[in-house]
Design an enzyme around this catalytic site. Structure first.
Site, PDB file in Angstrom:
ATOM      1  N   GLY A 204       0.676  -1.299   0.069  1.00 47.75           N
ATOM      2  CA  GLY A 204      -0.194  -0.068   0.119  1.00 47.75           C
ATOM      3  C   GLY A 204       0.847   1.222  -0.137  1.00 47.75           C
ATOM      4  CG  ASP A 205       3.624   4.609   1.516  1.00 46.11           C
ATOM      5  OD1 ASP A 205       3.792   5.159   0.437  1.00 46.11           O
ATOM      6  OD2 ASP A 205       3.867   5.159   2.911  1.00 46.11           O
ATOM      7  CB  ALA A 206       5.796  -0.646  -2.142  1.00 48.35           C
ATOM      8  CG  ASN A 207       7.838   5.459   0.405  1.00 48.04           C
ATOM      9  OD1 ASN A 207       9.014   5.313   0.714  1.00 48.04           O
ATOM     10  ND2 ASN A 207       7.128   5.329   0.982  1.00 48.04           N
TER      11      ASN A 207
END
Length: 314
Positions: A204-207
């Site tokens: 969901g927030d794979a930065n």
């Protein structure tokens, strides 16, 4: 044992949460909450980390001498599923969870050492870092989705984003925003989850800042905002932020090559990956204008959308 000043006023979480409804009251409770959790879980806590805009995070030493991290989150929907997702992943590509208090949005987590972010690993070529990130995502996606999961459904979340994007476009009519491209992004936010070939628990927030160098495995993911849905929602932040393709003098071939590289490493369709990039960037562009008042920045993002849509054949 807690730090002498567990919640210094300069922490990003203080600046962010203090502006939110109920935020000041939560911040007032936070020192007592940290102390209570430290006592219950037998922790010696270090000074809180400077990062994190919606959570308080600090290194901890457990009673057996092992190292951990205590994370106490501002209660909001994106944070609600992190503990469940980490238990489902069980260390495959992500940090392990040792303790979880759902009511207090508190997690005791495996500590990553040395903790260097994948985006800061300048000794590795961008392509190698992208393959590393893709490998972690494959590990996360391998976890079976339980039928009774409490995680949010991606289709519900992105449908809400689509409605918000439409409202912002109708209300703001920002110059430099092609209505056709905006409509495309909105349509993709609604359609892509429904047409996925499979559903997984996405990060969901794979930065790259959420992928840290570790000891148990070379790299582990942290700070998930999980949902159940199309896996190809996940990869774009890695591609966008590792040696940003749109920061290159001629970005199109870089974006084309790197989206193809990541899709190949994942065994997935590059056109669909690019379509998700279009959807997410349209939502981001309108957020930039509506929430930050940055018309120039939003228009620059829409220029990227045009290139990504062309690459996706849309």
């Amino acid at each position: 044992m807690a730090p002498a000043e567990p919640v210094p006023p300069g922490l990003p979480v203080v600046r962010t949460v203090s502006r939110l409804p109920g935020g000041e009251a939560w911040l007032d409770r936070l020192p007592g909450l940290v102390g209570e959790l430290g006592e219950r879980w037998g922790l010696v806590l270090g000074e809180p980390y400077a990062g994190g805009s919606c959570s308080w995070v600090a290194p901890a030493r457990r009673a057996d001498g092992s190292r951990a991290v205590l994370k106490v989150g501002w209660p909001h929907p994106e944070a609600a599923g992190e503990g469940e997702a980490l238990r489902l992943w069980d260390g495959r590509g992500a940090v392990r969870v040792y303790e979880h208090d759902t009511e207090r949005y508190a997690l005791l987590l495996e500590r990553c050492a040395p903790g260097t972010g994948l985006g800061d690993a300048d000794g590795l070529p961008a392509e190698e870092r992208l393959v590393i990130g893709a490998g972690l995502l494959r590990g996360l996606w391998s976890a079976p989705v339980p039928p009774d999961t409490g995680l949010e459904r991606m289709a519900d979340v992105t449908a809400g984003w689509a409605g918000t994007a439409e409202e912002r476009m109708d209300r703001l009519r920002p110059p430099g925003f092609d209505p056709v491209l905006v409509a495309l992004g909105v349509r993709l936010l609604r359609e892509l989850p429904a047409t996925a070939g499979r559903e997984v628990v996405v990060h969901g927030d794979a930065n790259p800042g959420n992928v840290l160098a570790a000891e148990r495995e070379p790299w582990l993911a942290i700070d998930a905002k999980p949902m159940v849905g199309d896996p190809l929602y996940d990869p774009w932040p890695l591609i966008e932020q590792i040696d940003a393709p749109f920061g290159h003098p001629v970005p199109r071939p870089v974006a084309a090559a790197r989206t193809a590289l990541v899709a190949d490493a994942l065994g997935e369709d590059a056109a669909r990956l690019r379509a998700w990039a279009v959807a997410r960037r349209v939502e981001s562009a309108l957020w930039t204008v509506a929430e930050q008042g940055d018309l120039e920045g939003g228009a620059a993002v829409m220029d990227q959308v045009r290139t990504l849509a062309d690459l996706a054949g849309l």
